[in-house]
Design a protein around this motif. Structure first.
Motif, PDB file in Angstrom:
ATOM      1  N   TYR A  92      50.576  44.841  53.612  1.00 28.68           N
ATOM      2  CA  TYR A  92      49.440  45.603  53.071  1.00 28.68           C
ATOM      3  C   TYR A  92      48.971  45.020  51.742  1.00 28.68           C
ATOM      4  O   TYR A  92      47.777  44.958  51.460  1.00 28.68           O
ATOM      5  N   SER A  93      49.917  44.571  50.928  1.00 21.79           N
ATOM      6  CA  SER A  93      49.587  44.241  49.532  1.00 21.79           C
ATOM      7  C   SER A  93      49.042  42.835  49.324  1.00 21.79           C
ATOM      8  O   SER A  93      48.285  42.606  48.379  1.00 21.79           O
ATOM      9  N   TRP A  94      49.427  41.874  50.181  1.00 24.77           N
ATOM     10  CA  TRP A  94      48.996  40.506  49.855  1.00 24.77           C
ATOM     11  C   TRP A  94      47.480  40.340  49.906  1.00 24.77           C
ATOM     12  O   TRP A  94      46.923  39.617  49.071  1.00 24.77           O
ATOM     13  N   PRO A  95      46.745  41.001  50.842  1.00 23.98           N
ATOM     14  CA  PRO A  95      45.288  40.911  50.734  1.00 23.98           C
ATOM     15  C   PRO A  95      44.758  41.575  49.462  1.00 23.98           C
ATOM     16  O   PRO A  95      43.754  41.133  48.900  1.00 23.98           O
ATOM     17  N   VAL A  96      45.440  42.653  49.029  1.00 28.55           N
ATOM     18  CA  VAL A  96      45.048  43.306  47.777  1.00 28.55           C
ATOM     19  C   VAL A  96      45.259  42.344  46.613  1.00 28.55           C
ATOM     20  O   VAL A  96      44.428  42.252  45.697  1.00 28.55           O
ATOM     21  N   LEU A  97      46.371  41.604  46.655  1.00 33.18           N
ATOM     22  CA  LEU A  97      46.659  40.607  45.617  1.00 33.18           C
ATOM     23  C   LEU A  97      45.547  39.559  45.555  1.00 33.18           C
ATOM     24  O   LEU A  97      45.013  39.277  44.480  1.00 33.18           O
ATOM     25  N   ILE A  98      45.206  38.982  46.710  1.00 28.67           N
ATOM     26  CA  ILE A  98      44.171  37.952  46.736  1.00 28.67           C
ATOM     27  C   ILE A  98      42.836  38.529  46.271  1.00 28.67           C
ATOM     28  O   ILE A  98      42.080  37.885  45.535  1.00 28.67           O
ATOM     29  N   ALA A  99      42.561  39.769  46.694  1.00 32.10           N
ATOM     30  CA  ALA A  99      41.317  40.420  46.267  1.00 32.10           C
ATOM     31  C   ALA A  99      41.305  40.621  44.758  1.00 32.10           C
ATOM     32  O   ALA A  99      40.282  40.395  44.093  1.00 32.10           O
ATOM     33  N   ASN A 100      42.448  41.046  44.196  1.00 29.84           N
ATOM     34  CA  ASN A 100      42.528  41.251  42.748  1.00 29.84           C
ATOM     35  C   ASN A 100      42.368  39.936  41.988  1.00 29.84           C
ATOM     36  O   ASN A 100      41.708  39.878  40.942  1.00 29.84           O
ATOM     37  N   ILE A 101      42.985  38.871  42.507  1.00 25.63           N
ATOM     38  CA  ILE A 101      42.852  37.570  41.861  1.00 25.63           C
ATOM     39  C   ILE A 101      41.408  37.093  41.931  1.00 25.63           C
ATOM     40  O   ILE A 101      40.855  36.570  40.958  1.00 25.63           O
ATOM     41  N   SER A 102      40.783  37.293  43.094  1.00 23.43           N
ATOM     42  CA  SER A 102      39.377  36.901  43.251  1.00 23.43           C
ATOM     43  C   SER A 102      38.500  37.675  42.274  1.00 23.43           C
ATOM     44  O   SER A 102      37.580  37.122  41.661  1.00 23.43           O
ATOM     45  N   PHE A 103      38.802  38.978  42.137  1.00 18.94           N
ATOM     46  CA  PHE A 103      38.052  39.794  41.187  1.00 18.94           C
ATOM     47  C   PHE A 103      38.228  39.271  39.758  1.00 18.94           C
ATOM     48  O   PHE A 103      37.258  39.166  38.998  1.00 18.94           O
ATOM     49  N   LEU A 104      39.459  38.909  39.412  1.00 20.50           N
ATOM     50  CA  LEU A 104      39.715  38.430  38.062  1.00 20.50           C
ATOM     51  C   LEU A 104      39.126  37.042  37.828  1.00 20.50           C
ATOM     52  O   LEU A 104      38.797  36.686  36.705  1.00 20.50           O
ATOM     53  N   ILE A 105      38.999  36.270  38.907  1.00 18.31           N
ATOM     54  CA  ILE A 105      38.273  35.004  38.797  1.00 18.31           C
ATOM     55  C   ILE A 105      36.829  35.300  38.411  1.00 18.31           C
ATOM     56  O   ILE A 105      36.255  34.673  37.513  1.00 18.31           O
ATOM     57  N   ASN A 106      36.244  36.289  39.094  1.00 16.20           N
ATOM     58  CA  ASN A 106      34.874  36.687  38.760  1.00 16.20           C
ATOM     59  C   ASN A 106      34.770  37.136  37.311  1.00 16.20           C
ATOM     60  O   ASN A 106      33.780  36.858  36.618  1.00 16.20           O
ATOM     61  N   GLU A 107      35.808  37.817  36.837  1.00 14.62           N
ATOM     62  CA  GLU A 107      35.778  38.425  35.510  1.00 14.62           C
ATOM     63  C   GLU A 107      36.052  37.428  34.391  1.00 14.62           C
ATOM     64  O   GLU A 107      35.510  37.566  33.289  1.00 14.62           O
TER      65      GLU A 107
END
Length: 500
Positions: free
Chosen positions: A238-253
């Motif tokens: 469940y969490s690894w897609p959340v991890l990648i999504a969070n990293i992608s978000f922080l890349i944006n940020e």
């Protein structure tokens, strides 16, 4: 309606504690820009951009996973808690080993200008490794405090963290130099103290993080050595897609700041990062609201998911969220002529440099508005266990961010970074809405939400451009927006306020 009032009450407590903590931190911005030239402040902004992305990596999406599985497996709460912490502790240990094995390579990669010495960068990296590991160990204990519905305790710990950070910064910037100049116990400080050294900011952060971990000892002591292999596998899935999504978000940020330092000439890039980072601080109040909402909303959305009226409740929350975030957007731009004094710099030259970046503020704020709406929309893939969609959406946002920044930053500097940020968050918001309505329909009032969002953009344009940032005109526009919103929602607001 009583459920909504409870949600609003808890979010208000999170909001108040977050506002107090962030305001104390915000006090440091005018101090930093007055003490450090823009190119030195750029080092500060760049390093914290790296740290934000690494924080997401070490957290491994476990905060969201913890809330989901806590409500999914009510008979295994202790195991959910211990598994979540064990995963992060293991990753933190690996990170610690990895960074010290390749410490020299990391330092060389970060060392990008002549403003600070190579030895300074070595110290900076070591401090940040400590901050990252300690903060990671705090993630799940903090999540437990929220799951236990103890926003007061959460707020107090966060307040102590920021107060410690603030106090140490003031000591290093003002108190110790004063003691040395007045020869008050000067022999204690002169052997090691370096006036104006930006590294003391990072030392303060590390100490504040350690104090926070100590305050979370009651939660840490509740962790039981109960590892559940099957549960572990499900949680990681469940969490690894959340991890990648969070990293992608922080890349944006954050990657725009890194690109500014890499794609522009050395000192020009560092200075641009300093200006851009300082002006972005004006958006802190909107960021506070989004963070406070997330702190209250995430555990609420998961715990309320089984209620038959959940979709209607989520839709109502979204509408008032859009109204609130739009009002804050207008209010910040309306008062930008006051807020700009938080980044005035130490002299007229530095003041002119920092203030030259003010046109990015409305663009960044609108980007944060889109981000806030996206975070609200993301409930659909979290509740339906389709976290892979969060990965896809954030991944698209990251691609937009990277490609457009590489193309436009060399020509338009930090103005390009601001517009690209808006483009990425706007894209993520739209895609999330379209996919959500297909896979987990929530009856959002699209017409009203778009109306309030569009009206706020018009008000901001009038305030910033047409009325040239006039305080009175801007705040009149804010009052007009709020009056329209209250009038349009008067019947529903009346019912919410009356319901016990």
């Amino acid at each position: 309606m009583s459920t909504l009032r409870k949600f609003a009450g808890q979010t208000a407590i999170y909001g108040l504690s977050t506002i107090v903590a962030r305001l104390l931190n915000f006090i440091l911005t005018p101090i930093y820009v007055s003490v450090y030239p823009a190119k030195v402040y750029g080092i500060f902004v760049t390093l914290y951009s790296y740290v934000a992305m690494l924080n997401a990596l070490l957290a491994f999406g476990m905060e969201t996973t913890f809330f989901r599985y806590l409500n999914k497996h009510e008979d295994k709460k202790d195991r959910v808690y211990s598994n979540s912490f064990i995963i992060i502790a293991f990753l933190s240990a690996l990170f610690l080993v990895f960074t010290f094995l390749f410490l020299d390579n990391i330092i060389v990669w970060l060392y990008e200008d002549s403003v600070a010495s190579l030895g300074d960068y070595s110290a900076f990296v070591k401090f940040f490794v400590g901050v990252l590991v300690v903060d990671a160990l705090c993630v799940i204990p903090f999540a437990k405090v929220r799951a236990d519905e103890r926003p007061g305790r959460y707020g107090i710990i966060k307040f102590v963290n920021i107060l410690t950070f603030l106090g140490l910064n003031l000591a290093f910037i003002y108190v110790i130099p004063y003691f040395i100049s007045q020869n008050i116990a000067a022999e204690l400080f002169t052997p090691w103290f370096r006036e104006g050294w930006v590294g003391y900011v990072f030392v303060s952060n590390l100490i504040a993080s350690i104090v926070t971990l100590f305050l979370l000892l009651p939660e840490l002591l509740q962790i039981k050595p109960a590892f559940d292999r099957a549960l572990f596998k499900d949680m990681v899935t469940y969490s690894w897609p959340v991890l990648i999504a969070n990293i992608s978000f922080l890349i944006n940020e954050n990657i725009d700041k890194i690109f500014l330092s890499k794609l522009l000439p050395e000192l020009e890039g560092t200075q641009a990062v300093g200006i851009y980072g300082a002006c972005a601080k004006i958006a802190i109040f909107l960021s506070i609201f989004i963070q406070a909402f997330r702190l209250g909303a995430e555990p609420f959305f998961f715990s309320y998911a089984k209620n038959e009226k959940a979709p209607q409740t989520y839709a109502m929350i979204m509408k008032y969220f859009v109204i609130a975030i739009s009002a804050i957007f207008i209010g910040l731009v309306a008062n930008i002529e006051v807020l700009k004094y938080f980044i005035e710099g130490g002299n007229k030259i530095q003041e002119a440099l920092y203030w030259s970046g003010l046109p990015v503020v409305p663009i960044l704020l609108l980007g944060y508005v889109c981000l806030g709406i996206y975070m609200n929309l993301s409930v659909w893939y979290k509740l339906s266990d389709q976290t892979k969609y969060g990965l896809y959406i954030s991944g698209i946002g990251a691609v937009v961010t990277i490609v457009l920044n590489v193309i436009f930053i060399p020509r338009f500097s930090y103005m390009a970074a601001a517009w690209v940020s808006l483009a990425a968050y706007g894209t993520m918001m739209i895609i999330s809405y379209l996919l959500g309505q297909k896979n987990y329909p929530i009856p959002y009032n699209l017409k009203k939400n778009v109306f309030y969002l569009g009206l706020s953009v018009i008000m901001v344009y009038l305030s910033f451009v047409t009325f040239n940032r006039n305080l009175i005109a801007g705040n009149i526009l804010l009052v007009i927006f709020l009056t329209i919103a209250v009038f349009m929602e008067r019947k529903e607001l009346s019912l919410i306020l009356r319901k016990r």
